[in-house]
Design a protein around this motif. Structure first.
Motif, mmCIF file in Angstrom:
data_model
loop_
_atom_site.group_PDB
_atom_site.id
_atom_site.type_symbol
_atom_site.label_atom_id
_atom_site.label_comp_id
_atom_site.label_asym_id
_atom_site.label_seq_id
_atom_site.Cartn_x
_atom_site.Cartn_y
_atom_site.Cartn_z
ATOM 1 N N UNK A 127 72.760 29.828 51.627
ATOM 2 C CA UNK A 127 73.085 28.131 51.426
ATOM 3 C C UNK A 127 72.671 27.503 50.609
ATOM 4 N N UNK A 128 71.510 27.523 50.142
ATOM 5 C CA UNK A 128 71.187 26.269 48.957
ATOM 6 C C UNK A 128 71.556 26.602 47.901
ATOM 7 N N UNK A 129 72.582 27.997 47.583
ATOM 8 C CA UNK A 129 73.248 27.703 46.450
ATOM 9 C C UNK A 129 74.263 28.345 46.181
ATOM 10 N N UNK A 130 75.203 28.321 47.903
ATOM 11 C CA UNK A 130 76.339 27.975 47.884
ATOM 12 C C UNK A 130 77.308 27.138 48.394
ATOM 13 N N UNK A 131 76.127 25.864 49.075
ATOM 14 C CA UNK A 131 77.011 24.743 49.864
ATOM 15 C C UNK A 131 76.397 23.789 49.356
ATOM 16 N N UNK A 169 79.164 18.016 53.211
ATOM 17 C CA UNK A 169 79.822 18.049 54.817
ATOM 18 C C UNK A 169 79.467 20.180 54.759
ATOM 19 N N UNK A 170 79.216 20.876 54.396
ATOM 20 C CA UNK A 170 79.117 21.735 54.207
ATOM 21 C C UNK A 170 77.983 21.680 55.127
ATOM 22 N N UNK A 171 76.724 21.481 54.926
ATOM 23 C CA UNK A 171 75.364 21.866 54.718
ATOM 24 C C UNK A 171 75.178 21.838 56.208
ATOM 25 N N UNK A 172 73.719 23.337 56.294
ATOM 26 C CA UNK A 172 73.477 23.268 57.705
ATOM 27 C C UNK A 172 72.405 23.080 57.726
ATOM 28 N N UNK A 203 65.486 20.498 53.987
ATOM 29 C CA UNK A 203 64.502 20.941 52.932
ATOM 30 C C UNK A 203 64.899 20.110 52.128
ATOM 31 N N UNK A 204 66.300 19.163 51.766
ATOM 32 C CA UNK A 204 66.747 18.473 50.823
ATOM 33 C C UNK A 204 67.204 17.134 50.765
ATOM 34 N N UNK A 240 58.261 37.293 48.931
ATOM 35 C CA UNK A 240 59.708 37.239 48.763
ATOM 36 C C UNK A 240 59.945 35.444 49.318
ATOM 37 N N UNK A 241 58.514 35.074 49.090
ATOM 38 C CA UNK A 241 58.040 33.571 49.595
ATOM 39 C C UNK A 241 58.983 33.266 48.711
ATOM 40 N N UNK A 242 59.892 31.850 49.049
ATOM 41 C CA UNK A 242 60.474 30.334 48.607
ATOM 42 C C UNK A 242 60.878 29.769 49.089
ATOM 43 N N UNK A 243 60.892 29.745 50.109
ATOM 44 C CA UNK A 243 61.217 28.448 50.854
ATOM 45 C C UNK A 243 60.254 26.714 50.818
ATOM 46 N N UNK A 244 58.900 27.516 51.629
ATOM 47 C CA UNK A 244 58.218 26.317 51.510
ATOM 48 C C UNK A 244 57.523 25.877 50.422
ATOM 49 N N UNK A 245 57.715 26.904 48.631
ATOM 50 C CA UNK A 245 57.209 26.413 47.164
ATOM 51 C C UNK A 245 58.653 25.847 47.018
#
Lengths: 278, 299
Positions: free
Chosen positions: A216-220, A224-227, A233-234, B233-238
């Motif tokens: 989702x981070x890369x695609x959206x 308005x389209x975020x989950x 997170x952002x 595979x850790x990504x999100x927390x980092x």
């Protein structure tokens, strides 16, 4: 009459130890909870540990409005429900061919799904990103619905075919003798009997998809389209200056997951342990 | 006989949608990513074929090796420690709590320890970053309250403690998963062996070590495999807590490849990192599965 066995001291010590541990584990949630309702001046005066005197609900509403949380909730619900439907359907059909149909090459198909399970999303993300741009799916919820719907099929097929391979043979044999077609067997025998398992699987897919982050981070990119997970997170980075607002943000972020968990606790636990038994 | 053969063929139709979609999306992307790793590409225009150049550069890239070192540290925090602790706690809950204090207490303990598992990793990261913040964070507040001011550090802001802080968080997250799996495994064991040993005067720890653990090998290997894969595979927390920093103190392979894909726009280089990671994971998974089969056969 058997005399009641004396319990002794050890079990009580174990109990106390484990309860302390459980409280330590729950502590982060508790501290986020009390601080999201604590007025800012109380926070400055009494610090992070103090219990709030007045309950302040405004940060909640403020954060909700600022990030348009209703929209995010709706997006996440839409994505997670559709992914569950697609993934359960595809996994069920594939597993039917493998577990019940015992088609030739089934071990190859399963082995392939197993290996694919270990592939990290980073090794797929750039191709998915550039291809979705080509198909005009970039920044559309459909991109991640399709991606997760298909990607989850690996785990689903693996799980369902191991369940189906333990299916009672007599039942299937009887149906075959009666001349039932594969479609008929699927509809009147396998599907009804497997419905609870499919529900478990759907719940798991729902929660897995809800928690997805990288794709989702890369695609959206657009707001308005975020989950829910993505926007948490952002956006919370903007709240570094106000600790209570950050607590409120974290609380809002994990509330849906906690609610789902409380509703589906039994189902989910069954699913997790189902996955661990080969 | 022929009718049965025809029937088996009919079943192929059911596998076609799932297998085709999966092959196209996962298989296609995977091979396209490998192709990209042999190219120099900024994401626009045509990729330029440069052969093994990206991989040769990787071998000399200090950050790349460092990221894998951190991945190994996460194997400790997410797999080895939670598995060991999970076994012990699951066994305590199963043998002492459920037996003497009933199911309600044991369910409460299980659920409390499981809660971190249900929250999305990035959200957990936000929560912990907040708790670890140097001035107003709850962890430093507690440390100051009990007079340990010198340990009230800038946990995520210093290279020396950032990895440690992430690891503690990972243990908090992972332990619920291992406990739930092991408890369900224990309920499938035959209580007879345990009771016999108890009559012979074996202590709880002896029974735990000699009877419970060996019987739980299937669960231990499944947990070991899935948590090791997750650790690599850790990504999100980092991403939400440290951005790989400070410096490269918490750099991990997944974040490192993301960084090259979308920040430096060295797509080929990012693809090479991701390919190496995928390769390592696959080899690791296959050898762990092999090992598991060997252990099963030898018993």
């Amino acid at each position: 009459m058997i005399a009641k066995k004396k319990i002794g001291l050890t079990p009580y010590l174990v109990l106390i130890g484990l309860i302390i541990m459980a409280l330590v584990w729950l502590f982060p949630l508790y501290i986020a909870f009390i601080n999201s309702f604590k007025p800012e001046d109380e926070f400055t005066k009494n610090g992070v540990l103090a219990f709030p005197h007045h309950w302040d609900f405004s940060k909640f509403g403020k954060f909700w409005g600022e990030v348009n949380f209703s929209r995010k909730l709706f997006n996440s619900m839409q994505v997670s429900i559709l992914v569950s439907l697609i993934a359960v359907t595809l996994s069920f059909l594939t597993a039917y061919a493998i577990g019940i149909g015992k088609v030739k090459g089934r071990n190859w198909i399963l082995g392939f799904f197993m290996v694919a399970f270990t592939i990290p999303q980073e090794a797929l993300i750039y191709p998915l990103y550039s291809v979705s741009k080509m198909f005009n799916l970039y920044d559309s919820l459909w991109s991640i619905i399709i991606i997760f719907g298909v990607m989850s099929t690996g785990f689903g097929t693996y799980l369902l075919s191991s369940v189906m391979s333990t299916f009672p043979d007599e039942l299937l044999e009887a149906a075959r003798v009666d001349g039932a077609s594969p479609w008929r067997i699927l509809r009147s025998i396998v599907l009804p009997l497997l419905r609870p398992t499919l529900f478990v699987l759907a719940t798991m897919f729902f929660i897995f998809t809800w928690n997805e982050f990288l794709i989702p981070l890369v695609m959206l990119p657009s707001n308005d389209h975020q989950t829910v997970t993505l926007s948490m997170a952002i956006t919370t980075g903007q709240y570094t200056s106000d600790p209570t607002a950050r607590a409120a943000a974290a609380l809002i972020g994990f509330m849906p997951s906690v609610i789902f968990f409380l509703i589906f606790q039994r189902t989910l636990m069954r699913g997790i342990t189902l996955g661990a038994v080969k | 006989m022929t009718s049965k053969l025809n029937e088996t063929k009919q079943f192929y139709w059911y596998a076609i949608p799932g297998v085709t979609a999966f092959l196209a999306l996962v298989g296609g992307s995977f091979f396209y990513n490998i192709y990209l790793s042999f190219n120099d590409w900024q994401g626009i225009g045509t990729p330029t074929w440069i052969g093994l150049t990206n991989y040769k550069e990787l071998v000399h890239d200090h950050t790349f090796w460092l990221s894998f070192l951190h991945a190994v540290e996460f194997i400790f925090a997410m797999s080895i420690i939670p598995t060991a602790l999970g076994l012990l706690i699951a066994s305590l809950i199963y043998d002492f709590i459920a037996k003497h204090f009933g199911n309600a207490v044991s369910t409460f303990l299980r659920i409390s320890l499981y809660v971190p598992q249900i929250i999305a990793l990035p959200v957990v990261g936000i929560l912990w970053a907040w708790m670890l913040s140097p001035n107003v964070g709850v962890i430093n507040t507690i440390l100051k309250n009990i007079g340990l001011d010198r340990f009230a550090l800038n946990w995520l802001g210093q290279g020396g403690t950032a990895m440690f802080s992430l690891s503690v968080m990972m243990i908090w997250i992972q332990i619920g998963y291992t406990i739930v799996i092991f408890i369900s495994g224990m309920s499938r064991l035959d209580p007879y062996l345990d009771e016999a040993a108890q009559l012979d005067g074996a202590t709880w720890f002896q029974r735990f070590r000699i009877i419970t653990i060996p019987q739980l090998y299937p669960e231990i290997s499944v947990v070991g495999l899935t948590t090791t894969v997750a650790a690599l595979k850790v990504f999100g927390p980092v991403y939400v807590m440290t951005n790989g920093g400070p410096g490269d103190a918490t750099q991990v392979p997944a974040f490192f490849s993301y960084f090259h894909f979308f920040s430096t726009l060295r797509v080929g280089y990012g693809a090479a990192i991701a390919t190496v990671l995928a390769l390592i994971l696959t080899v690791l998974a296959i050898s762990l599965l092999r090992l598991q089969r060997k252990v099963e056969l030898s018993r």
